[in-house]
Design a protein around this motif. Sequence first.
Motif, PDB file in Angstrom:
ATOM      1  N   LYS A 196      14.893 -56.831   4.481  1.00 16.92           N
ATOM      2  CA  LYS A 196      13.986 -55.955   3.726  1.00 16.92           C
ATOM      3  C   LYS A 196      14.706 -55.063   2.720  1.00 16.92           C
ATOM      4  CE  LYS A 196      12.122 -54.279   7.450  1.00 16.92           C
ATOM      5  NZ  LYS A 196      11.337 -53.319   8.260  1.00 16.92           N
ATOM      6  N   THR A 197      16.028 -54.908   2.870  1.00 17.16           N
ATOM      7  CA  THR A 197      16.776 -54.051   1.949  1.00 17.16           C
ATOM      8  C   THR A 197      17.199 -54.777   0.679  1.00 17.16           C
ATOM      9  OG1 THR A 197      18.974 -54.565   2.892  1.00 17.16           O
ATOM     10  CG2 THR A 197      17.698 -52.814   3.951  1.00 17.16           C
ATOM     11  N   HIS A 198      16.920 -56.070   0.584  1.00 20.03           N
ATOM     12  CA  HIS A 198      17.323 -56.829  -0.598  1.00 20.03           C
ATOM     13  C   HIS A 198      16.645 -56.256  -1.844  1.00 20.03           C
ATOM     14  CE1 HIS A 198      17.764 -60.176  -3.446  1.00 20.03           C
ATOM     15  NE2 HIS A 198      18.812 -60.530  -2.699  1.00 20.03           N
ATOM     16  N   PRO A 199      17.368 -56.180  -2.955  1.00 19.10           N
ATOM     17  CA  PRO A 199      16.780 -55.581  -4.172  1.00 19.10           C
ATOM     18  C   PRO A 199      15.536 -56.288  -4.686  1.00 19.10           C
ATOM     19  CG  PRO A 199      18.960 -56.541  -4.614  1.00 19.10           C
ATOM     20  CD  PRO A 199      18.800 -56.517  -3.138  1.00 19.10           C
ATOM     21  N   ALA A 200      15.336 -57.543  -4.315  1.00 20.34           N
ATOM     22  CA  ALA A 200      14.114 -58.240  -4.737  1.00 20.34           C
ATOM     23  C   ALA A 200      12.947 -57.981  -3.782  1.00 20.34           C
ATOM     24  CB  ALA A 200      14.370 -59.742  -4.827  1.00 20.34           C
ATOM     25  N   ILE A 201      13.222 -57.404  -2.613  1.00 18.03           N
ATOM     26  CA  ILE A 201      12.201 -57.219  -1.579  1.00 18.03           C
ATOM     27  C   ILE A 201      11.839 -55.751  -1.385  1.00 18.03           C
ATOM     28  CG2 ILE A 201      11.649 -57.641   0.845  1.00 18.03           C
ATOM     29  CD1 ILE A 201      11.990 -60.184  -0.915  1.00 18.03           C
ATOM     30  N   ALA A 202      12.865 -54.887  -1.347  1.00 20.78           N
ATOM     31  CA  ALA A 202      12.652 -53.475  -1.000  1.00 20.78           C
ATOM     32  C   ALA A 202      11.627 -52.759  -1.878  1.00 20.78           C
ATOM     33  CB  ALA A 202      13.991 -52.731  -1.028  1.00 20.78           C
ATOM     34  N   PRO A 203      11.568 -53.037  -3.195  1.00 25.81           N
ATOM     35  CA  PRO A 203      10.611 -52.279  -4.021  1.00 25.81           C
ATOM     36  C   PRO A 203       9.157 -52.406  -3.569  1.00 25.81           C
ATOM     37  CG  PRO A 203      12.236 -53.350  -5.414  1.00 25.81           C
ATOM     38  CD  PRO A 203      12.457 -53.876  -4.030  1.00 25.81           C
TER      39      PRO A 203
END
Length: 545
Positions: free
Chosen positions: A280-287
């Motif tokens: 969930k911390t991935h830059p494509a997911i977290a936002p």
Amino acid sequence: MMSDEALPREAMEFDVVVVGAGPGGLSAAIRLKQLNPELSVCVVEKGSEVGAHIVSGAVLEPRALKELIPDVDPALIPLATSVTADEFLMLTPTGARKLPTPPQMHNEGNYIVSLGNLVRWLGQQAEELGVEIYPGFAAAETLIEDGCVVGIATGDMGIGKDGEPTGNYQRGMELRATYTIFAEGCRGSLTKQLEKSFNLREGADPQTYGIGIKELWEVQPEKFRKGLTQHSIGWPLAKDTYGGSFLYHFGENLVAVGFVIGLDYTNPYLSPFQEFQRFKTHPAIAPTFEGAKRISYGARAINEGGFQSLPKLAFPGGVLIGCAAGTLNVPKIKGSHTAMKSAMVAAEAIAEALEGDKPDTLEAYPQKLKESWVWPELHEVRNIRPGFAKFGMYGGLVNAALETYVFKGKAPWTLHHHPDHLALKKAKDCTPIDYPKPDGKLTFDRLSSVFLSNTNHEENQPAHLTLLDPAKAISVNYNEYASPETRYCPAGVYEIVGAEENEPRLQINAQNCVHCKTCDIKDPTQNINWVVPEGAGGPNYPGGM
């Protein structure tokens, strides 16, 4: 303890008993009453209500539903949302690349649903037809007489931890039937025993599994893309570990986010729960989750063996349907439609048998299933999941492309599966994984997550998680595998205490159990045995899960 003879069980007689009120079990009950309204049909469900134990990131292919109820509008199911777009991502530690969506994952005409709401809706349809549904009663025993299944018995209530009856003791009921349909879902405790009693796995590959972990979030309206299904592979998993994610935008500002990891992973230090949190911390997911609120949490094992892992489906007095049999289509990431169709086919075979000579073994059921669309659908994709186990992620993608575009499911070979519990390497041969601490906003610990699952078990009852040989918890699991059960359990059930004093022992916090069955599958010596707890125990997932 009070003997069976001292207090015999009361018995009820039915034409058909169904074990499990999931999509398959309820579809079977509905179809039976459609075919013959005079049949007496009973569904027994261990959850406190229909849907209480149902968790899935679910996109529903409505084919079977429309065959079951031709005039149905799936949009009437609470929260059901038409799919508007599909995305498929390859994640690296810092980036994401869109890949062509595999044909099996095209969702035009499908619906993002809460599987819990779907089965609640199906339960209403079943009751309107006269099906008797008994939630809160766990099917604890299969009744077998003269080599034939004659029904099930529900578990005794009010047994204390010491195995003795308490003041609230109630003897279980016998629910007897001409035919019993086992629709327990993945790794059902009765199904596991039936496979041994009737040698149902003879000639089949071992079943292989994944663990799916899911959270439900309410996101900010500007982050919401109604009808979007988004899947990913790659980071944070190692290239030799099968798995991936899903994000489904449905209802109003709801996002179901989940992660599935194949239980044939090799590193005993891997934690599926922590991999999900890290994802969930991935830059494509977290936002997506900025300013969002986490509503619920759940976990469940899923079948991944597919066609070559299907057991014998019929045996004297009973049949296996849906995920109890293993009909999930892995490349589609869907199992509800195949579960429902297998249920309908089984119901049709049973209805015919009850009108005729009532054979002990319903050979007509597997034959009818082979003539249905389920069989070719599973056969066509049989080599895709084992391809990832054999060739790794990149080789698996190439194999999947060949199977899909070149061989079109008609390759002249079948790849095979191996038992998941044999895949673990010894701890000395593996590198520990350093997982970041949760921040309490986007990432969380297991205990706060279990709290959101509304899990509850009566404290004074025999443990439903038992060790066949308690000594192995330390001599094998701790000494050789660094106690993998403390990591693969997504609910914090297993804990090593006393290690600092050089007196390690395994503590089992059974009250945390969300009934995912992962421990029963992944334990390296198959030493952990999961049985049903007292009826209504376990999670209580809300609508939306």
